[in-house]
Design a protein around this motif. Structure first.
Motif, PDB file in Angstrom:
ATOM      1  N   THR A 219       0.735  -1.219  -0.284  1.00 11.54           N
ATOM      2  CA  THR A 219       0.044   0.224   0.075  1.00 11.54           C
ATOM      3  C   THR A 219       0.907   1.229   0.110  1.00 11.54           C
ATOM      4  O   THR A 219       1.978   1.315   0.832  1.00 11.54           O
ATOM      5  N   GLN A 220       0.556   2.222  -0.856  1.00 10.95           N
ATOM      6  CA  GLN A 220       1.271   3.458  -0.897  1.00 10.95           C
ATOM      7  C   GLN A 220       0.627   4.510   0.152  1.00 10.95           C
ATOM      8  O   GLN A 220      -0.381   4.456   0.226  1.00 10.95           O
ATOM      9  N   ALA A 221       1.498   5.252   0.799  1.00 10.64           N
ATOM     10  CA  ALA A 221       1.143   6.132   1.926  1.00 10.64           C
ATOM     11  C   ALA A 221       1.970   7.249   1.750  1.00 10.64           C
ATOM     12  O   ALA A 221       3.340   7.445   1.495  1.00 10.64           O
ATOM     13  N   ALA A 222       1.395   8.310   1.647  1.00  5.51           N
ATOM     14  CA  ALA A 222       2.229   9.834   1.354  1.00  5.51           C
ATOM     15  C   ALA A 222       2.208  10.423   2.988  1.00  5.51           C
ATOM     16  O   ALA A 222       1.048  10.853   3.296  1.00  5.51           O
ATOM     17  N   ALA A 234      11.234  13.298  13.602  1.00  8.52           N
ATOM     18  CA  ALA A 234      11.268  12.101  14.335  1.00  8.52           C
ATOM     19  C   ALA A 234      10.078  11.369  14.348  1.00  8.52           C
ATOM     20  O   ALA A 234      10.178  10.230  14.116  1.00  8.52           O
ATOM     21  N   VAL A 235       8.922  11.948  14.422  1.00  6.41           N
ATOM     22  CA  VAL A 235       7.835  11.190  14.283  1.00  6.41           C
ATOM     23  C   VAL A 235       7.506  10.575  13.124  1.00  6.41           C
ATOM     24  O   VAL A 235       7.085   9.497  12.876  1.00  6.41           O
ATOM     25  N   GLY A 236       7.604  11.374  12.126  1.00  9.77           N
ATOM     26  CA  GLY A 236       7.403  10.644  10.676  1.00  9.77           C
ATOM     27  C   GLY A 236       8.645   9.767  10.048  1.00  9.77           C
ATOM     28  O   GLY A 236       8.345   8.651   9.654  1.00  9.77           O
ATOM     29  N   ALA A 237       9.753   9.827  10.682  1.00 11.83           N
ATOM     30  CA  ALA A 237      10.782   8.802  10.462  1.00 11.83           C
ATOM     31  C   ALA A 237      10.327   7.500  11.136  1.00 11.83           C
ATOM     32  O   ALA A 237      10.572   6.506  10.528  1.00 11.83           O
ATOM     33  N   THR A 238       9.795   7.429  12.333  1.00 11.27           N
ATOM     34  CA  THR A 238       9.544   6.215  13.147  1.00 11.27           C
ATOM     35  C   THR A 238       8.302   5.729  12.244  1.00 11.27           C
ATOM     36  O   THR A 238       8.436   4.325  12.048  1.00 11.27           O
ATOM     37  N   ASP A 242       8.517   1.992  10.287  1.00 13.17           N
ATOM     38  CA  ASP A 242       7.512   0.820  10.786  1.00 13.17           C
ATOM     39  C   ASP A 242       6.799   0.466   9.810  1.00 13.17           C
ATOM     40  O   ASP A 242       6.458  -0.710   9.373  1.00 13.17           O
ATOM     41  N   LEU A 243       6.070   1.397   8.717  1.00 11.98           N
ATOM     42  CA  LEU A 243       5.369   1.072   7.583  1.00 11.98           C
ATOM     43  C   LEU A 243       6.145   0.411   6.512  1.00 11.98           C
ATOM     44  O   LEU A 243       5.846  -0.707   5.741  1.00 11.98           O
ATOM     45  N   ALA A 244       7.466   0.692   6.552  1.00  8.53           N
ATOM     46  CA  ALA A 244       8.349   0.114   5.382  1.00  8.53           C
ATOM     47  C   ALA A 244       8.595  -1.260   5.942  1.00  8.53           C
ATOM     48  O   ALA A 244       8.783  -2.289   4.987  1.00  8.53           O
ATOM     49  N   GLN A 245       8.876  -1.526   7.012  1.00  5.13           N
ATOM     50  CA  GLN A 245       9.107  -2.919   7.776  1.00  5.13           C
ATOM     51  C   GLN A 245       7.701  -3.682   7.743  1.00  5.13           C
ATOM     52  O   GLN A 245       7.819  -4.903   7.477  1.00  5.13           O
ATOM     53  N   ALA A 246       6.694  -3.094   7.390  1.00  4.47           N
ATOM     54  CA  ALA A 246       5.301  -3.761   7.325  1.00  4.47           C
ATOM     55  C   ALA A 246       5.274  -4.205   5.804  1.00  4.47           C
ATOM     56  O   ALA A 246       4.146  -4.960   5.640  1.00  4.47           O
ATOM     57  N   GLY A 247       5.796  -3.645   5.147  1.00  2.44           N
ATOM     58  CA  GLY A 247       5.792  -3.656   3.480  1.00  2.44           C
ATOM     59  C   GLY A 247       4.930  -2.926   2.811  1.00  2.44           C
ATOM     60  O   GLY A 247       4.807  -2.799   1.503  1.00  2.44           O
ATOM     61  N   TRP A 248       4.827  -1.697   3.548  1.00  3.52           N
ATOM     62  CA  TRP A 248       4.045  -0.505   2.873  1.00  3.52           C
ATOM     63  C   TRP A 248       5.099   0.156   1.993  1.00  3.52           C
ATOM     64  O   TRP A 248       6.301  -0.078   1.975  1.00  3.52           O
ATOM     65  N   LEU A 249       4.604   1.277   1.242  1.00  5.62           N
ATOM     66  CA  LEU A 249       5.493   2.095   0.367  1.00  5.62           C
ATOM     67  C   LEU A 249       5.187   3.421   0.802  1.00  5.62           C
ATOM     68  O   LEU A 249       4.586   4.097   0.069  1.00  5.62           O
ATOM     69  N   PRO A 250       6.091   3.910   1.756  1.00  5.93           N
ATOM     70  CA  PRO A 250       5.792   5.296   2.264  1.00  5.93           C
ATOM     71  C   PRO A 250       6.703   6.175   1.686  1.00  5.93           C
ATOM     72  O   PRO A 250       7.991   5.974   1.594  1.00  5.93           O
ATOM     73  N   GLN A 251       6.180   7.481   1.648  1.00  9.07           N
ATOM     74  CA  GLN A 251       7.032   8.491   0.929  1.00  9.07           C
ATOM     75  C   GLN A 251       7.058   9.796   1.737  1.00  9.07           C
ATOM     76  O   GLN A 251       5.790   9.804   2.457  1.00  9.07           O
ATOM     77  N   THR A 252       7.916  10.537   2.149  1.00  6.87           N
ATOM     78  CA  THR A 252       7.706  11.698   2.921  1.00  6.87           C
ATOM     79  C   THR A 252       8.146  12.984   2.507  1.00  6.87           C
ATOM     80  O   THR A 252       8.945  13.139   1.586  1.00  6.87           O
ATOM     81  N   TRP A 253       7.235  13.825   2.640  1.00  8.20           N
ATOM     82  CA  TRP A 253       7.142  15.208   2.244  1.00  8.20           C
ATOM     83  C   TRP A 253       7.019  16.390   3.365  1.00  8.20           C
ATOM     84  O   TRP A 253       6.293  16.229   4.297  1.00  8.20           O
ATOM     85  N   ASN A 311       7.935  19.731   0.118  1.00  9.74           N
ATOM     86  CA  ASN A 311       9.087  19.641  -0.328  1.00  9.74           C
ATOM     87  C   ASN A 311       9.628  18.052  -0.020  1.00  9.74           C
ATOM     88  O   ASN A 311       9.468  17.510   1.145  1.00  9.74           O
ATOM     89  N   GLY A 312       9.953  17.386  -1.009  1.00 13.25           N
ATOM     90  CA  GLY A 312      10.122  16.002  -0.890  1.00 13.25           C
ATOM     91  C   GLY A 312      10.580  15.448  -2.569  1.00 13.25           C
ATOM     92  O   GLY A 312      10.898  16.304  -3.239  1.00 13.25           O
ATOM     93  N   PRO A 313      10.540  14.329  -2.326  1.00 18.22           N
ATOM     94  CA  PRO A 313      10.715  13.406  -3.665  1.00 18.22           C
ATOM     95  C   PRO A 313       9.825  13.984  -4.913  1.00 18.22           C
ATOM     96  O   PRO A 313       8.362  14.237  -4.515  1.00 18.22           O
ATOM     97  N   GLN A 314      10.195  14.018  -6.252  1.00 17.71           N
ATOM     98  CA  GLN A 314       9.430  14.315  -7.280  1.00 17.71           C
ATOM     99  C   GLN A 314       8.688  13.186  -7.756  1.00 17.71           C
ATOM    100  O   GLN A 314       7.535  13.331  -8.599  1.00 17.71           O
ATOM    101  N   THR A 315       9.132  11.940  -7.732  1.00 15.96           N
ATOM    102  CA  THR A 315       8.741  10.596  -8.102  1.00 15.96           C
ATOM    103  C   THR A 315       8.517   9.622  -7.038  1.00 15.96           C
ATOM    104  O   THR A 315       9.671   9.351  -6.524  1.00 15.96           O
ATOM    105  N   PRO A 316       7.424   8.955  -6.712  1.00 12.58           N
ATOM    106  CA  PRO A 316       5.986   9.426  -7.171  1.00 12.58           C
ATOM    107  C   PRO A 316       5.702  10.825  -6.490  1.00 12.58           C
ATOM    108  O   PRO A 316       6.218  11.389  -5.448  1.00 12.58           O
ATOM    109  N   GLY A 317       4.373  11.231  -7.127  1.00 10.70           N
ATOM    110  CA  GLY A 317       4.092  12.815  -6.792  1.00 10.70           C
ATOM    111  C   GLY A 317       3.423  12.565  -5.513  1.00 10.70           C
ATOM    112  O   GLY A 317       3.078  11.704  -4.873  1.00 10.70           O
TER     113      GLY A 317
END
Length: 335
Positions: A219-222, A234-238, A242-253, A311-317
């Motif tokens: 599952t993708q999550a922004a 710090a909260v976003g990194a945690t 955890d989401l990446a460890q669960a197999g999700w696809l998180p991206q942070t902005w 401010n964050g990665p360009q791909t994915p949007g």
């Protein structure tokens, strides 16, 4: 003494007096006409002059009012420009602080990657030495029955397991690649403490947070971090780890130009299927169990539009994911 005797005048004298009276009357009439004409001309010129004076005064007053209005408008524009310049200076100062912080984090990540690379190199050298020792021990154990006594002994197992050494070496190389390619962690000391050293025991069982979300892997999550919140990175990194460890696809902005958001708000795009809504509800419950003030909300406008800047990665949007996690003030529950 006047004489009461009547004066006798002849006709010529009477005519002379009448002629004199006629001339005097005509002269008085001419003088009267000239006076009236002069009075009319003077009155007309006075009215014209008064009108011209009033028109000039009105034009001067209108011009003064226009200049005063323009001066007030220029003052308002100058005040707005000063306020905008102050806002830009504050934004520039914030961006400088953020850039300096990111540079420090990148430097710490590089140092950590260098240390891990050195450890990997040492581990490779130790693994090579252990493989050589294991090979020699295996060859010695194979030659023992031919050179030993008459009573053959059962061959001992190798002192070192080469397959286990290769597996641990591969795990260490994977850790080094992850450390050099992933986004810098805002808490590198914590990450360094959590990284198991080479040859350590396997990690502890996964947390309930990861276990409950693993069935929604892929599952993708922004993740939107409100820029003014100091503990949001710090909260976003945690949460992202955890989401990446669960197999999700998180991206942070980093979301700048907004305020007034409290806790961790999980949003779902309109028209998403039931699986996405179930994943969002499970995420809210897992965040609440993990000690975060999490709620499920609605996006009040078009999913592809937002206030402020990201401010964050360009791909994915930042608007492609169907689940959006906004981290605001007081994201963690107070004890």
């Amino acid at each position: 003494m006047r004489s009461n005797q009547p004066v006798n005048m002849d006709i010529d004298q009477l005519r002379g007096w009448a002629s004199i009276m006629d001339k005097a009357m005509i002269a008085s009439l001419v003088a009267t006409l000239l006076a009236v004409t002069a009075l009319g001309i003077t009155t007309f010129l006075s009215f014209r002059y008064s009108g011209a004076i009033r028109a000039h005064e009105q034009a001067a007053i209108d011009q003064y009012k226009g200049l005063a209005s323009q001066a007030a408008q220029r003052e308002r524009e100058a005040s707005a420009a000063r306020e905008q310049a102050a806002n830009l200076e504050r934004a520039i100062a914030t961006e400088r602080d953020r850039t300096a912080k990111l540079e420090r984090e990148v430097s710490l990540a590089r140092d950590q990657a260098t240390a891990l690379a050195q450890e990997a190199e040492k581990a490779r050298e130790r693994a090579t030495a252990l493989e050589q020792a294991a090979r020699e021990a295996t060859e010695k154990a194979a030659r023992a029955p031919a050179e030993g006594s008459a009573a053959p002994e059962t061959a001992r197992p190798p002192l070192f397991d080469a397959a286990e050494i290769r597996r641990r070496l591969a795990d260490l190389g994977k850790l080094v690649r992850d450390a050099t390619t992933r986004t810098p962690d805002p808490a590198p000391e914590k990450a360094a403490e959590s990284t198991p050293p080479p040859g350590a025991e396997p990690a502890a069982p996964q947390s309930p947070f990861v276990t409950s979300l693993r069935k929604f892997a892929g599952t993708q999550a922004a993740i939107f971090l409100v820029g003014q919140i100091s503990d949001a990175p710090a909260v976003g990194a945690t949460i992202s780890a955890d989401l990446a460890q669960a197999g999700w696809l998180p991206q942070t902005w980093t979301w700048g130009g907004v305020a007034g958001i409290y806790g961790v708000v999980v949003l779902v795009r309109d028209g998403s299927d039931a699986t996405v809504h179930e994943a969002a509800a499970t995420l809210v419950a897992a965040l609440g169990t993990a000690g975060f003030s999490a709620t499920k909300g609605d996006w009040p406008a078009n999913w592809g539009r937002f206030r402020g800047t990201l401010n964050g990665p360009q791909t994915p949007g930042p608007t492609e994911a169907a689940i959006r996690i906004v981290i605001g003030e007081k994201a963690r529950k107070t004890p």
